[in-house]
Scaffold this motif. Structure first.
Motif, mmCIF file in Angstrom:
data_model
loop_
_atom_site.group_PDB
_atom_site.id
_atom_site.type_symbol
_atom_site.label_atom_id
_atom_site.label_comp_id
_atom_site.label_asym_id
_atom_site.label_seq_id
_atom_site.Cartn_x
_atom_site.Cartn_y
_atom_site.Cartn_z
ATOM 1 N N ALA A 31 0.860 -1.196 0.000
ATOM 2 C CA ALA A 31 0.000 0.000 0.000
ATOM 3 C C ALA A 31 0.890 1.237 0.000
ATOM 4 O O ALA A 31 2.077 1.137 0.310
ATOM 5 C CB ALA A 31 -0.877 0.017 1.253
ATOM 6 N N GLY A 32 0.328 2.387 -0.346
ATOM 7 C CA GLY A 32 1.088 3.629 -0.199
ATOM 8 C C GLY A 32 1.173 4.458 -1.458
ATOM 9 O O GLY A 32 0.353 4.331 -2.373
ATOM 10 N N ALA A 33 2.181 5.333 -1.496
ATOM 11 C CA ALA A 33 2.309 6.334 -2.564
ATOM 12 C C ALA A 33 3.004 5.722 -3.784
ATOM 13 O O ALA A 33 4.199 5.929 -4.013
ATOM 14 C CB ALA A 33 3.090 7.529 -2.037
ATOM 15 N N TYR A 34 2.258 4.959 -4.539
ATOM 16 C CA TYR A 34 2.802 4.298 -5.743
ATOM 17 C C TYR A 34 1.809 4.499 -6.883
ATOM 18 O O TYR A 34 1.009 3.601 -7.211
ATOM 19 C CB TYR A 34 3.051 2.797 -5.479
ATOM 20 C CG TYR A 34 3.966 2.577 -4.304
ATOM 21 C CD1 TYR A 34 5.339 2.816 -4.416
ATOM 22 C CD2 TYR A 34 3.450 2.194 -3.065
ATOM 23 C CE1 TYR A 34 6.183 2.665 -3.320
ATOM 24 C CE2 TYR A 34 4.282 2.042 -1.968
ATOM 25 C CZ TYR A 34 5.644 2.276 -2.106
ATOM 26 O OH TYR A 34 6.467 2.135 -1.023
ATOM 27 N N THR A 35 1.852 5.681 -7.449
ATOM 28 C CA THR A 35 0.865 6.088 -8.444
ATOM 29 C C THR A 35 0.723 5.078 -9.580
ATOM 30 O O THR A 35 1.722 4.671 -10.175
ATOM 31 C CB THR A 35 1.262 7.471 -9.018
ATOM 32 O OG1 THR A 35 1.383 8.380 -7.918
ATOM 33 C CG2 THR A 35 0.218 7.986 -10.003
ATOM 34 N N GLY A 36 -0.495 4.689 -9.813
ATOM 35 C CA GLY A 36 -0.777 3.803 -10.950
ATOM 36 C C GLY A 36 -0.614 2.325 -10.655
ATOM 37 O O GLY A 36 -0.917 1.496 -11.504
ATOM 38 N N GLU A 37 -0.128 1.983 -9.454
ATOM 39 C CA GLU A 37 0.117 0.565 -9.168
ATOM 40 C C GLU A 37 -1.080 -0.085 -8.455
ATOM 41 O O GLU A 37 -1.938 0.602 -7.896
ATOM 42 C CB GLU A 37 1.369 0.410 -8.292
ATOM 43 C CG GLU A 37 2.648 0.891 -8.957
ATOM 44 C CD GLU A 37 3.058 0.046 -10.168
ATOM 45 O OE1 GLU A 37 2.428 -1.002 -10.427
ATOM 46 O OE2 GLU A 37 4.015 0.449 -10.854
ATOM 47 N N ILE A 38 -1.100 -1.404 -8.460
ATOM 48 C CA ILE A 38 -2.189 -2.173 -7.842
ATOM 49 C C ILE A 38 -1.578 -3.258 -6.962
ATOM 50 O O ILE A 38 -0.696 -4.008 -7.416
ATOM 51 C CB ILE A 38 -3.105 -2.765 -8.932
ATOM 52 C CG1 ILE A 38 -3.818 -1.602 -9.641
ATOM 53 C CG2 ILE A 38 -4.117 -3.754 -8.335
ATOM 54 C CD1 ILE A 38 -4.780 -1.965 -10.699
ATOM 55 N N SER A 39 -2.011 -3.315 -5.712
ATOM 56 C CA SER A 39 -1.380 -4.251 -4.768
ATOM 57 C C SER A 39 -2.079 -5.614 -4.770
ATOM 58 O O SER A 39 -3.213 -5.754 -5.249
ATOM 59 C CB SER A 39 -1.409 -3.678 -3.347
ATOM 60 O OG SER A 39 -2.703 -3.824 -2.813
ATOM 61 N N ASP A 52 -3.249 -7.167 -2.149
ATOM 62 C CA ASP A 52 -4.461 -7.124 -1.317
ATOM 63 C C ASP A 52 -5.649 -6.577 -2.102
ATOM 64 O O ASP A 52 -6.776 -7.049 -1.958
ATOM 65 C CB ASP A 52 -4.235 -6.244 -0.071
ATOM 66 C CG ASP A 52 -3.343 -6.941 0.943
ATOM 67 O OD1 ASP A 52 -3.230 -8.181 0.882
ATOM 68 O OD2 ASP A 52 -2.753 -6.251 1.788
ATOM 69 N N MET A 53 -5.389 -5.562 -2.932
ATOM 70 C CA MET A 53 -6.473 -4.997 -3.759
ATOM 71 C C MET A 53 -7.013 -6.057 -4.716
ATOM 72 O O MET A 53 -8.224 -6.182 -4.907
ATOM 73 C CB MET A 53 -5.955 -3.814 -4.585
ATOM 74 C CG MET A 53 -5.637 -2.588 -3.782
ATOM 75 S SD MET A 53 -4.820 -1.412 -4.874
ATOM 76 C CE MET A 53 -4.641 -0.034 -3.768
ATOM 77 N N LEU A 54 -6.100 -6.808 -5.298
ATOM 78 C CA LEU A 54 -6.522 -7.846 -6.255
ATOM 79 C C LEU A 54 -7.319 -8.934 -5.564
ATOM 80 O O LEU A 54 -8.354 -9.392 -6.065
ATOM 81 C CB LEU A 54 -5.298 -8.459 -6.951
ATOM 82 C CG LEU A 54 -4.552 -7.540 -7.910
ATOM 83 C CD1 LEU A 54 -3.291 -8.230 -8.427
ATOM 84 C CD2 LEU A 54 -5.455 -7.158 -9.079
ATOM 85 N N TYR A 55 -6.831 -9.325 -4.405
ATOM 86 C CA TYR A 55 -7.520 -10.387 -3.662
ATOM 87 C C TYR A 55 -8.929 -9.926 -3.284
ATOM 88 O O TYR A 55 -9.905 -10.666 -3.437
ATOM 89 C CB TYR A 55 -6.713 -10.754 -2.408
ATOM 90 C CG TYR A 55 -7.222 -11.989 -1.731
ATOM 91 C CD1 TYR A 55 -6.773 -13.244 -2.124
ATOM 92 C CD2 TYR A 55 -8.192 -11.913 -0.725
ATOM 93 C CE1 TYR A 55 -7.267 -14.402 -1.525
ATOM 94 C CE2 TYR A 55 -8.691 -13.056 -0.121
ATOM 95 C CZ TYR A 55 -8.224 -14.289 -0.528
ATOM 96 O OH TYR A 55 -8.721 -15.430 0.059
ATOM 97 N N ASP A 56 -8.999 -8.675 -2.827
ATOM 98 C CA ASP A 56 -10.283 -8.116 -2.398
ATOM 99 C C ASP A 56 -11.295 -8.090 -3.547
ATOM 100 O O ASP A 56 -12.491 -8.278 -3.356
ATOM 101 C CB ASP A 56 -10.047 -6.703 -1.859
ATOM 102 C CG ASP A 56 -11.337 -6.062 -1.395
ATOM 103 O OD1 ASP A 56 -11.966 -6.633 -0.491
ATOM 104 O OD2 ASP A 56 -11.721 -5.011 -1.947
ATOM 105 N N ILE A 57 -10.789 -7.879 -4.739
ATOM 106 C CA ILE A 57 -11.685 -7.713 -5.884
ATOM 107 C C ILE A 57 -12.032 -9.057 -6.555
ATOM 108 O O ILE A 57 -12.802 -9.126 -7.500
ATOM 109 C CB ILE A 57 -11.056 -6.698 -6.866
ATOM 110 C CG1 ILE A 57 -12.130 -5.866 -7.542
ATOM 111 C CG2 ILE A 57 -10.150 -7.347 -7.856
ATOM 112 C CD1 ILE A 57 -11.572 -4.662 -8.248
ATOM 113 N N GLY A 58 -11.451 -10.138 -6.042
ATOM 114 C CA GLY A 58 -11.867 -11.450 -6.544
ATOM 115 C C GLY A 58 -10.785 -12.282 -7.211
ATOM 116 O O GLY A 58 -11.025 -13.415 -7.616
#
Ligand code: PEP
Length: 260
Positions: A77-85, A87-93
């Motif tokens: 997580a954090g200040a990484y413009t344009g990136e996807i973590s 956890d975000m991917l897992y959360d979205i399915g």
């Protein structure tokens, strides 16, 4: 070869296709229909990030297909413009993520970057599909050293507890995409044995029996059987043919028939 878990894995990589959510939904539903009778093969479709959320409910409804992404960033997580973590991917399915695809390596991704992505995926509970592959083969077999370096550097620091969760996709770059020719099943078999030996030396023979090593590069319904029978492939990473429900389901049908 991997004897313990017979089940094959087929991973579709849609790349930057199709061009609208509507088309993506249609394609996904058509694939889901064409694979609805299959029971044994692990079916994964790696979508553009944008389509994951929408297709999550469709995939849950149809149950047969797991979702994956085509890349992940190495920070959580954090200040990484344009990136996807992860956890975000897992959360979205997403349950899987392709890392180190040659098309990303071509844009400058190093083994060290890929290694950080493998570890980020594992931290987030995603299964990394780690791509390795040489751009050309030479008479001195230097390409074997190239693959060894890729495998070792990309898995650096991955613990024995997690290594069996990683899927290794051997995708020779010369075999990927329009106009390319697939490797032969024998060429894949050589690499399959070689990669398994590198992994056994690093992680121990017992653990490595469970690791899936799959083939990618111009896979279609005509060459699938050869890679299974003569190449001992644990499955496939499929590019173009994954956009064609008929071809994709034929590939899976052949995998199903091989898992008696
Ligand atoms: C790929 O790029 O991962 C791939 C295997 O592509 P194709 O099947 O189209 O060669």
């Amino acid at each position: 070869m991997s004897k313990k878990i017979a089940k094959k894995i087929v991973v579709g990589n849609w790349k930057m296709n199709p061009l609208s959510l509507k088309e993506a939904e249609k394609l996904f539903i058509n694939i889901a229909k064409s694979v609805s009778n299959f029971k044994k093969t692990g079916i994964i479709v790696c979508l553009p990030f944008l389509y994951l959320e929408k297709l999550k409910s469709t995939s849950q409804r149809t149950k047969k297909i797991s979702l994956g992404a085509q890349d992940v960033f190495w920070e959580d997580a954090g200040a990484y413009t344009g990136e996807i973590s992860g956890d975000m991917l897992y959360d979205i399915g997403a349950k899987y993520v392709i890392v180190g695809h040659s098309e990303r390596r071509e844009m400058g991704e190093s083994n060290n970057d890929v290694n950080k992505k493998v570890k980020a995926a594992i931290r987030a509970g995603l299964v990394p599909v780690l791509c390795v592959g040489e751009s050309m083969r030479d008479k001195n077999h230097e390409y074997l050293n190239f693959i060894k370096t890729q495998v070792i550097e990309c898995l650096n620091g991955v613990s024995k507890n997690f290594i069996s969760k990683v899927i290794i996709a051997y995708e020779p770059i010369w075999a990927i995409g329009k106009g390319a020719y697939p490797a032969t099943p024998e060429e894949f078999r050589e690499m399959n044995i070689f990669i398994r030996k590198i992994l056994s030396d690093k992680f121990g023979v017992k653990i490595v029996e469970d690791i899936k090593i799959i083939y990618g590069g111009s896979v279609d319904e005509k060459n699938t059987e050869g890679f299974i029978k003569a190449g001992y492939a644990d499955g496939f990473l499929v590019g173009r043919a994954s956009l064609n429900p008929k071809k994709f389901s034929e590939i899976i049908k052949i995998c199903e028939a091989s898992d008696k």
